[in-house]
Motif scaffolding. Structure first.
Motif, PDB file in Angstrom:
ATOM      1  N   HIS A  44      -5.695   1.079 -14.883  1.00 48.60           N
ATOM      2  CA  HIS A  44      -6.589   1.630 -13.706  1.00 48.60           C
ATOM      3  C   HIS A  44      -6.566   0.632 -12.673  1.00 48.60           C
ATOM      4  CE1 HIS A  44      -8.241   5.389 -15.381  1.00 48.60           C
ATOM      5  NE2 HIS A  44      -8.528   4.898 -16.412  1.00 48.60           N
ATOM      6  N   LEU A  45      -6.762  -0.536 -12.902  1.00 44.03           N
ATOM      7  CA  LEU A  45      -6.512  -1.706 -11.822  1.00 44.03           C
ATOM      8  C   LEU A  45      -5.340  -1.638 -10.912  1.00 44.03           C
ATOM      9  CD1 LEU A  45      -7.962  -4.013 -10.251  1.00 44.03           C
ATOM     10  CD2 LEU A  45      -6.786  -5.334 -12.291  1.00 44.03           C
ATOM     11  N   ALA A  46      -4.221  -1.708 -11.756  1.00 47.09           N
ATOM     12  CA  ALA A  46      -2.869  -1.537 -11.157  1.00 47.09           C
ATOM     13  C   ALA A  46      -2.718  -0.476 -10.303  1.00 47.09           C
ATOM     14  CB  ALA A  46      -1.749  -1.712 -12.223  1.00 47.09           C
ATOM     15  N   PHE A  47      -2.861   0.764 -10.825  1.00 51.04           N
ATOM     16  CA  PHE A  47      -3.014   2.030  -9.878  1.00 51.04           C
ATOM     17  C   PHE A  47      -3.721   1.904  -8.733  1.00 51.04           C
ATOM     18  CE2 PHE A  47      -1.144   4.465 -13.581  1.00 51.04           C
ATOM     19  CZ  PHE A  47       0.269   4.853 -12.903  1.00 51.04           C
ATOM     20  N   ALA A  48      -5.016   1.497  -8.771  1.00 50.37           N
ATOM     21  CA  ALA A  48      -6.224   1.450  -7.746  1.00 50.37           C
ATOM     22  C   ALA A  48      -5.379   0.467  -6.622  1.00 50.37           C
ATOM     23  CB  ALA A  48      -7.560   0.908  -8.141  1.00 50.37           C
ATOM     24  N   MET A  49      -4.826  -0.702  -7.308  1.00 49.88           N
ATOM     25  CA  MET A  49      -4.666  -1.546  -6.297  1.00 49.88           C
ATOM     26  C   MET A  49      -3.214  -1.151  -5.684  1.00 49.88           C
ATOM     27  SD  MET A  49      -3.017  -5.552  -7.466  1.00 49.88           S
ATOM     28  CE  MET A  49      -1.535  -4.931  -8.328  1.00 49.88           C
ATOM     29  N   PHE A  50      -2.177  -0.694  -6.079  1.00 55.51           N
ATOM     30  CA  PHE A  50      -1.094  -0.136  -5.391  1.00 55.51           C
ATOM     31  C   PHE A  50      -1.589   1.086  -4.699  1.00 55.51           C
ATOM     32  CE2 PHE A  50       1.372  -1.545  -9.273  1.00 55.51           C
ATOM     33  CZ  PHE A  50       1.909  -2.596  -8.691  1.00 55.51           C
ATOM     34  N   THR A  51      -2.238   1.623  -4.876  1.00 47.12           N
ATOM     35  CA  THR A  51      -2.823   2.976  -3.958  1.00 47.12           C
ATOM     36  C   THR A  51      -3.443   2.458  -2.781  1.00 47.12           C
ATOM     37  OG1 THR A  51      -2.935   4.538  -5.751  1.00 47.12           O
ATOM     38  CG2 THR A  51      -4.051   5.082  -3.791  1.00 47.12           C
ATOM     39  N   THR A  52      -4.247   1.347  -2.783  1.00 49.89           N
ATOM     40  CA  THR A  52      -4.953   0.835  -1.924  1.00 49.89           C
ATOM     41  C   THR A  52      -3.899   0.144  -0.882  1.00 49.89           C
ATOM     42  OG1 THR A  52      -6.921   0.320  -3.361  1.00 49.89           O
ATOM     43  CG2 THR A  52      -6.693  -0.854  -1.255  1.00 49.89           C
ATOM     44  N   PHE A  53      -2.952  -0.761  -1.459  1.00 51.38           N
ATOM     45  CA  PHE A  53      -1.955  -1.255  -0.775  1.00 51.38           C
ATOM     46  C   PHE A  53      -1.240  -0.290   0.076  1.00 51.38           C
ATOM     47  CE2 PHE A  53      -2.055  -5.289  -3.680  1.00 51.38           C
ATOM     48  CZ  PHE A  53      -3.079  -5.822  -2.995  1.00 51.38           C
ATOM     49  N   CYS A  54      -0.825   0.708  -0.483  1.00 48.41           N
ATOM     50  CA  CYS A  54       0.082   1.799   0.274  1.00 48.41           C
ATOM     51  C   CYS A  54      -1.047   2.406   1.427  1.00 48.41           C
ATOM     52  CB  CYS A  54       0.407   2.742  -0.642  1.00 48.41           C
ATOM     53  SG  CYS A  54       1.675   2.359  -1.911  1.00 48.41           S
ATOM     54  N   LEU A  55      -2.101   2.690   1.044  1.00 45.18           N
ATOM     55  CA  LEU A  55      -3.110   3.364   2.033  1.00 45.18           C
ATOM     56  C   LEU A  55      -3.498   2.268   3.368  1.00 45.18           C
ATOM     57  CD1 LEU A  55      -5.398   5.326  -0.135  1.00 45.18           C
ATOM     58  CD2 LEU A  55      -3.626   6.156   1.343  1.00 45.18           C
ATOM     59  N   ALA A  56      -3.278   0.957   2.862  1.00 43.94           N
ATOM     60  CA  ALA A  56      -3.362  -0.051   4.074  1.00 43.94           C
ATOM     61  C   ALA A  56      -2.264  -0.039   4.850  1.00 43.94           C
ATOM     62  CB  ALA A  56      -3.807  -1.615   3.464  1.00 43.94           C
ATOM     63  N   TRP A  57      -1.041  -0.035   4.264  1.00 41.63           N
ATOM     64  CA  TRP A  57      -0.154   0.160   5.193  1.00 41.63           C
ATOM     65  C   TRP A  57       0.183   1.318   6.106  1.00 41.63           C
ATOM     66  CZ3 TRP A  57       2.882  -3.938   6.806  1.00 41.63           C
ATOM     67  CH2 TRP A  57       2.987  -4.818   6.027  1.00 41.63           C
TER      68      TRP A  57
END
Length: 160
Positions: free
Chosen positions: A58-71
């Protein structure tokens, strides 16, 4: 003395440089499209995973989703700018890259250590990404400082 209005340093800079160069516009659109697509893909993959997921997943998915949305947010912000950025765009992109590199390396190293697998491949690749993004961050800071210093010089000359 002429009746022509004097342009301030800020007005001169705004008239001499385009608001967004074609290269900057391409970078912005690329960040927006890649971030949105990556966020949608990662979010959909996360949502469609069957069964209960472990906490680190869950942490990895949240982190990758957050980074994508930040970009994606960065790309959208960049496209809406109507003023000279003085390399602020590069500075933000460099900090996003550095944050993503450090966080991803830390999470993947933790997962590898918990699974009793070798951490050196993660640390090696992560180290390359961290070093590269750190160098780009330093370069962006130096470029922004030079541009701001030049703006202050022009403004100072104007006021004399």
């Amino acid at each position: 003395m002429t009746d022509e209005p004097r342009l301030s340093a800020q007005n001169m800079i705004e008239h001499l440089t385009p608001v967004l160069s074609p290269r900057t516009r391409i970078r912005a659109v690329t960040a927006l499209v890649a971030g949105t697509t990556g966020g949608a893909f990662t979010g959909a993959l996360w949502w469609s995973e069957p069964g209960p997921l472990p906490g680190h997943t869950h942490l990895a998915f949240a982190m990758f989703t957050t980074f994508c949305l930040a970009w994606a947010g960065y790309g959208g912000w960049l496209l809406t700018r109507r003023v000279p950025l003085f390399a602020t765009d590069r500075l933000i992109a460099a900090w996003l890259a550095l944050t993503a590199s450090i966080t991803t390396t830390a999470v993947l190293t933790t997962v590898a250590a918990q699974r009793d697998t070798a951490t050196w491949p993660v640390l090696t690749v992560g180290g390359v990404f961290i070093t590269t993004s750190l160098l780009l961050t330093v370069r962006a800071h130096l470029r922004r400082a030079a541009l701001v210093r030049r703006l202050l010089e022009l403004t100072h000359r104007e006021n004399q």
